[in-house]
Design an enzyme around this catalytic site. Structure first.
Site, PDB file in Angstrom:
ATOM      1  CG  MET A 230      52.676  23.480  87.493  1.00  0.00           C
ATOM      2  SD  MET A 230      52.952  22.979  85.809  1.00  0.00           S
ATOM      3  CE  MET A 230      53.682  24.444  85.149  1.00  0.00           C
TER       4      MET A 230
ATOM      5  CB  ALA B 200      59.866  26.905  90.753  1.00  0.00           C
ATOM      6  CG  LEU B 201      56.001  27.267  95.701  1.00  0.00           C
ATOM      7  CD1 LEU B 201      55.441  26.923  97.082  1.00  0.00           C
ATOM      8  CD2 LEU B 201      54.870  27.297  94.665  1.00  0.00           C
TER       9      LEU B 201
ATOM     10  CG  HIS C   6      53.525  30.285  93.298  1.00  0.00           C
ATOM     11  ND1 HIS C   6      54.820  30.391  92.851  1.00  0.00           N
ATOM     12  CD2 HIS C   6      52.828  29.722  92.288  1.00  0.00           C
ATOM     13  CE1 HIS C   6      54.911  29.911  91.625  1.00  0.00           C
ATOM     14  NE2 HIS C   6      53.715  29.504  91.249  1.00  0.00           N
TER      15      HIS C   6
ATOM     16  CG  ASP D  54      49.128  31.517  84.419  1.00  0.00           C
ATOM     17  OD1 ASP D  54      49.866  31.063  83.547  1.00  0.00           O
ATOM     18  OD2 ASP D  54      49.539  31.816  85.564  1.00  0.00           O
TER      19      ASP D  54
ATOM     20  CD  GLN E 118      50.037  22.300  83.105  1.00  0.00           C
ATOM     21  OE1 GLN E 118      49.277  21.749  83.891  1.00  0.00           O
ATOM     22  NE2 GLN E 118      50.307  23.591  83.182  1.00  0.00           N
TER      23      GLN E 118
HETATM   24  P1  AMP Z   1      52.195  27.916  88.294  1.00  0.00           P
HETATM   25  O1  AMP Z   1      53.008  27.333  89.411  1.00  0.00           O
HETATM   26  O2  AMP Z   1      52.979  28.745  87.352  1.00  0.00           O
HETATM   27  O3  AMP Z   1      51.320  26.882  87.633  1.00  0.00           O
HETATM   28  O4  AMP Z   1      51.180  28.933  88.986  1.00  0.00           O
HETATM   29  C1  AMP Z   1      50.327  28.522  90.012  1.00  0.00           C
HETATM   30  C2  AMP Z   1      49.354  29.635  90.287  1.00  0.00           C
HETATM   31  O5  AMP Z   1      50.052  30.808  90.688  1.00  0.00           O
HETATM   32  C3  AMP Z   1      48.516  30.015  89.048  1.00  0.00           C
HETATM   33  O6  AMP Z   1      47.176  30.250  89.445  1.00  0.00           O
HETATM   34  C4  AMP Z   1      49.194  31.287  88.584  1.00  0.00           C
HETATM   35  O7  AMP Z   1      48.332  32.147  87.867  1.00  0.00           O
HETATM   36  C5  AMP Z   1      49.615  31.900  89.899  1.00  0.00           C
HETATM   37  N1  AMP Z   1      50.713  32.850  89.705  1.00  0.00           N
HETATM   38  C6  AMP Z   1      51.873  32.608  89.044  1.00  0.00           C
HETATM   39  N2  AMP Z   1      52.619  33.733  89.003  1.00  0.00           N
HETATM   40  C7  AMP Z   1      51.901  34.695  89.632  1.00  0.00           C
HETATM   41  C8  AMP Z   1      52.127  36.076  89.904  1.00  0.00           C
HETATM   42  N3  AMP Z   1      53.234  36.711  89.522  1.00  0.00           N
HETATM   43  N4  AMP Z   1      51.175  36.768  90.584  1.00  0.00           N
HETATM   44  C9  AMP Z   1      50.033  36.136  90.986  1.00  0.00           C
HETATM   45  N5  AMP Z   1      49.761  34.842  90.759  1.00  0.00           N
HETATM   46  C10 AMP Z   1      50.687  34.127  90.089  1.00  0.00           C
END
Ligand code: AMP
Length: 282
Positions: free
Chosen positions: A30, A32-33, A37, A152, A61
């Site tokens: 989503m 804000a990498l 990520h 997650d 969601q």
């Molecule tokens: P998000 O942008 O929050 O939807 O996350 C996208 C993906 O990055 C999802 O599969 C998350 O589980 C993974 N992710 C988010 N934060 C972390 C982290 N600190 N370490 C590893 N993977 C992450």
């Protein structure tokens, strides 16, 4: 890096790559990498020929409209980060490309008890929306491998169940949690913490680690009570601290009940909701 906003253009590019034998890895995000990520991108690059990252803040969601509005959007910086790790493709679709008017993108899957606990209890409808967008993106992209973070944990369990129910051959790869130096799990939401809450936030991981040391002496429910109290005392309002079987996600009564035990928690620092987890056993 190629940037696509339209499904048709992306598919044309990927069809060509697939026809010439390339393995396609996919990392949905989503935006804000951060390093978390990027670790998924790196793992995809190691295990695939073409890595596609999507950035899409999925409206379906978010059970709380304010949370959707406040979700950080940093597209320019994201593009720089993705370029720095040699991502092959960024898919950055507008809402109408993911959910075109007139196309039924609803999924009617039953995740049973997996979706009723923890995040499912506190964020009603969240997993239906998450599964809907992940399935829609998988249908658009058609990857061989899907890379998602252990951060997650429940989301992964739901996606695993979805792939099974849809009889999909896509390989799901769980990637470890990347943390800040002080132990706080990296999250796009961390930038919204006040300096005071940011200073206290590592308590979440510390509590998980200390709780793990109690396995021999206390029951899961005693450990849970201790952890909830510890977080509350530090003003990090916990919603849950559940010690569960890592496959069924149901609470365990005794540490002997399961070979794969995970503690999962969600807590609020001010108006920022953070989640974290730690494998206790297995
Ligand atoms: P998000 O942008 O929050 O939807 O996350 C996208 C993906 O990055 C999802 O599969 C998350 O589980 C993974 N992710 C988010 N934060 C972390 C982290 N600190 N370490 C590893 N993977 C992450």
């Amino acid at each position: 890096m190629f940037l696509f906003k339209k499904v048709a253009d992306l598919q044309k590019y990927l069809d060509n790559k697939r026809d010439t034998g390339n393995v396609i890895g996919f990392v949905p995000t989503m935006g804000a990498l951060h390093e978390g990520h990027l670790s998924l991108i790196r793992q995809s690059k190691e295990q695939s020929d073409i890595t596609v990252c999507s950035i899409f803040v999925n409206p379906t969601q978010f059970n709380d409209v304010a949370d959707l509005d406040k979700y950080p959007r940093t597209t320019g910086a994201d593009i720089d980060l993705l370029t720095s790790v040699d991502t092959n493709v960024l898919f950055l679709p507008p809402v109408e490309e993911v959910y075109p008017p007139g196309l039924d993108t609803n999924l009617t899957l039953d995740f049973g008890d997996l979706a009723k606990v923890m995040e499912g209890e506190f964020r009603p409808g969240h997993f239906d929306g998450m599964a809907q967008v992940v399935w829609r993106l998988l249908t658009i992209i058609g990857p061989d491998k899907l890379f998602m973070g252990q951060k997650d944990f429940q989301q992964l369990a739901i996606v695993r169940s979805m792939l099974k129910q849809m009889q999909s051959n896509i390989e799901l790869i769980m990637c470890p949690i990347v943390r800040e130096e002080d132990g706080l799990a990296m999250s796009s939401r961390n930038v919204r913490l006040t300096p005071e809450n940011r200073a206290v936030a590592p308590i979440i991981q510390k509590t998980l680690q200390e709780a793990k040391l109690m396995i021999g002496d206390k029951t899961p429910s005693e450990v849970q009570d201790w952890a909830m109290k510890t977080l509350k005392d530090l003003d990090f309002k916990p919603e849950y601290f559940d010690i569960v079987d890592g496959i069924t996600l149901q609470s365990i009564k005794s540490f002997k009940d399961s070979d794969f035990v995970v503690a999962c928690t969600a807590a609020w620092g001010g108006d920022v909701r953070l989640i974290d987890n730690l494998v206790f056993k297995g």
